[in-house]
Design an enzyme around this catalytic site. Sequence first.
Site, mmCIF file in Angstrom:
data_model
loop_
_atom_site.group_PDB
_atom_site.id
_atom_site.type_symbol
_atom_site.label_atom_id
_atom_site.label_comp_id
_atom_site.label_asym_id
_atom_site.label_seq_id
_atom_site.Cartn_x
_atom_site.Cartn_y
_atom_site.Cartn_z
ATOM 1 N NE ARG A 112 -4.124 -1.780 0.367
ATOM 2 C CZ ARG A 112 -5.282 -1.804 1.020
ATOM 3 N NH1 ARG A 112 -5.639 -0.792 1.763
ATOM 4 N NH2 ARG A 112 -6.064 -2.822 0.883
ATOM 5 N NE ARG A 114 -7.289 5.129 2.139
ATOM 6 C CZ ARG A 114 -8.179 4.442 2.851
ATOM 7 N NH1 ARG A 114 -9.358 4.964 3.084
ATOM 8 N NH2 ARG A 114 -7.891 3.258 3.329
ATOM 9 N NE ARG A 129 -9.365 8.063 -4.075
ATOM 10 C CZ ARG A 129 -10.603 8.464 -3.824
ATOM 11 N NH1 ARG A 129 -11.145 9.404 -4.559
ATOM 12 N NH2 ARG A 129 -11.304 7.917 -2.867
ATOM 13 C CG ASP A 170 -8.945 -3.025 -4.969
ATOM 14 O OD1 ASP A 170 -8.399 -2.465 -3.994
ATOM 15 O OD2 ASP A 170 -9.779 -3.948 -4.835
ATOM 16 C CE1 TYR A 227 -13.326 -7.186 0.763
ATOM 17 C CE2 TYR A 227 -11.480 -8.387 -0.163
ATOM 18 C CZ TYR A 227 -11.978 -7.464 0.730
ATOM 19 O OH TYR A 227 -11.135 -6.823 1.587
HETATM 20 O O1 CP3 Z 1 0.148 0.646 -3.165
HETATM 21 C C1 CP3 Z 1 -0.313 -0.473 -3.404
HETATM 22 O O2 CP3 Z 1 -0.164 -1.454 -2.659
HETATM 23 C C2 CP3 Z 1 -1.026 -0.709 -4.735
HETATM 24 C C3 CP3 Z 1 -2.403 -0.698 -4.836
HETATM 25 C C4 CP3 Z 1 -3.339 -1.579 -4.006
HETATM 26 C C5 CP3 Z 1 -4.601 -1.120 -3.567
HETATM 27 N N1 CP3 Z 1 -5.275 -2.159 -3.005
HETATM 28 C C6 CP3 Z 1 -5.106 0.251 -3.752
HETATM 29 C C7 CP3 Z 1 -6.259 0.696 -2.951
HETATM 30 C C8 CP3 Z 1 -3.236 -2.919 -3.641
HETATM 31 C C9 CP3 Z 1 -2.076 -3.880 -3.831
HETATM 32 C C10 CP3 Z 1 -4.466 -3.269 -3.017
HETATM 33 C C11 CP3 Z 1 -4.761 -4.633 -2.545
HETATM 34 C C12 CP3 Z 1 -6.005 -4.888 -1.810
HETATM 35 N N2 CP3 Z 1 -7.247 -4.330 -2.004
HETATM 36 C C13 CP3 Z 1 -6.126 -5.868 -0.793
HETATM 37 C C14 CP3 Z 1 -5.026 -6.804 -0.352
HETATM 38 C C15 CP3 Z 1 -4.066 -6.165 0.565
HETATM 39 C C16 CP3 Z 1 -4.517 -5.964 1.976
HETATM 40 O O3 CP3 Z 1 -4.436 -4.827 2.428
HETATM 41 O O4 CP3 Z 1 -4.903 -6.945 2.625
HETATM 42 C C17 CP3 Z 1 -7.453 -5.845 -0.338
HETATM 43 C C18 CP3 Z 1 -8.028 -6.695 0.768
HETATM 44 C C19 CP3 Z 1 -8.160 -4.881 -1.120
HETATM 45 C C20 CP3 Z 1 -9.604 -4.532 -1.044
HETATM 46 C C21 CP3 Z 1 -9.741 -3.100 -0.699
HETATM 47 N N3 CP3 Z 1 -9.653 -2.079 -1.630
HETATM 48 C C22 CP3 Z 1 -9.994 -2.525 0.566
HETATM 49 C C23 CP3 Z 1 -10.174 -3.295 1.852
HETATM 50 C C24 CP3 Z 1 -10.024 -1.145 0.395
HETATM 51 C C25 CP3 Z 1 -10.365 -0.140 1.461
HETATM 52 C C26 CP3 Z 1 -9.493 0.828 1.901
HETATM 53 C C27 CP3 Z 1 -8.123 0.552 2.398
HETATM 54 O O5 CP3 Z 1 -7.191 1.163 1.868
HETATM 55 O O6 CP3 Z 1 -7.974 -0.234 3.366
HETATM 56 C C28 CP3 Z 1 -9.791 -0.881 -0.988
HETATM 57 C C29 CP3 Z 1 -9.700 0.417 -1.673
HETATM 58 C C30 CP3 Z 1 -8.302 0.810 -2.043
HETATM 59 N N4 CP3 Z 1 -7.455 0.034 -2.770
HETATM 60 C C31 CP3 Z 1 -7.652 2.041 -1.735
HETATM 61 C C32 CP3 Z 1 -6.379 1.970 -2.308
HETATM 62 C C33 CP3 Z 1 -5.311 3.031 -2.311
HETATM 63 C C34 CP3 Z 1 -8.247 3.206 -1.002
HETATM 64 C C35 CP3 Z 1 -8.934 4.070 -2.014
HETATM 65 C C36 CP3 Z 1 -9.200 5.479 -1.553
HETATM 66 O O7 CP3 Z 1 -10.080 5.658 -0.689
HETATM 67 O O8 CP3 Z 1 -8.549 6.381 -2.088
#
Ligand code: CP3
Length: 330
Positions: free
Chosen positions: A24, A28, A37, A73, A145
């Site tokens: 991540r 954010r 964003r 994602d 999911y």
């Molecule tokens: O920087 C990185 O790692 C690359 C991008 C990335 C995102 N999601 C962007 C994102 C990656 C590799 C993921 C993987 C992801 N997405 C996982 C596996 C990793 C983990 O944390 O367990 C999971 C379970 C998700 C599903 C998901 N997508 C969730 C739970 C959320 C909620 C918010 C959060 O950040 O916890 C998202 C949205 C998401 N995916 C955001 C980002 C940057 C937040 C979007 C925003 O509000 O701007």
Amino acid sequence: MNRRPLVEALQRRPVSRPPLWIMRQAGRYLPEYRQLRERHSFQEAVSTPKLAAEITLQPIRRFGMDGAVIFADIMTPIEAMGVDITFDPGPRLRPHTLKDVIALGELDSDQVGFVAETIHLVRDAIPEETAVIGFAGAPITVLAYLVEGGGTKDFLAFRSAVRMDPSAAAEALEILARATNRYLAMQIAAGADIVQLFDTWMGLLDRSTVERLAIPAARKSLAGLRVPRIYFAPGASHTLDLQPKIGADGYGVDWRIPIDEAWDRLGDVAVQGNLDPAVLLTDPDTIRREVEHLLARTAGRSGHVVNLGHGIDRNTPPEHLTALVEAVRS
Ligand code: CP3
């Protein structure tokens, strides 16, 4: 030929210092991400290569990690298979039965062509020695999911669906594994140097279900891919001895058990992670101390990749990440 430290470490070749990236890292906690964003939705940013590449590059410019993880994602390929998803901030969708998932069919790689385009833009913009990291969600986590319709506390609907009809679950996982494998192959063809499979919710399952359903699906997702592959399941210490059956080159571990103990259970593979994301909410002295402890526990082993034990918390001060990078490199 390949002089990318992250790739070399995952191949368990000697490196002058352990390479580092942060799960991540694009997101954010960075003011420049939040600013972008304000003008674009999450999904618009993911599906617009110029924006997705810009977000991927933001942490590289600031901290110079050894890998750039593509901004997308784990649900991105599922959207491309025709499922309506919104993000708030996590994924929200109609709850699917196992039958619904089986009916999803194949992923058309053209529908995720924007990810390939993002990878091209990132490759052209980063230093030669920085690796491009592609990724996907593991089938069991994506299925969680799909069945729940979003993130829930214990994923009970998903767990009971799998208990009730394991053979339909296996069929649904087969569909998802095929799509995941095709999606990762597309990312590698576009220039990804390594790929990571995120299995965030596998650890909710008992060992027998993990062995019968989660591991074969993860294995199929990574089969035949010819770059280093990392598998990461947080909260899954009870399955570390089973995970090598997936056949990945490296395994991510969370912070719950010491990295050398996790490594002994995993065996002859590369290992990534283990720093508690909470460490980055402390102060630079604590961060340096924790990095020293981590590196002391991995001294003398080849194939160590520095990373957190889960994604970086959104309240992390960026300067604390600078302190982490400096501690690893000094
Ligand atoms: O920087 C990185 O790692 C690359 C991008 C990335 C995102 N999601 C962007 C994102 C990656 C590799 C993921 C993987 C992801 N997405 C996982 C596996 C990793 C983990 O944390 O367990 C999971 C379970 C998700 C599903 C998901 N997508 C969730 C739970 C959320 C909620 C918010 C959060 O950040 O916890 C998202 C949205 C998401 N995916 C955001 C980002 C940057 C937040 C979007 C925003 O509000 O701007």
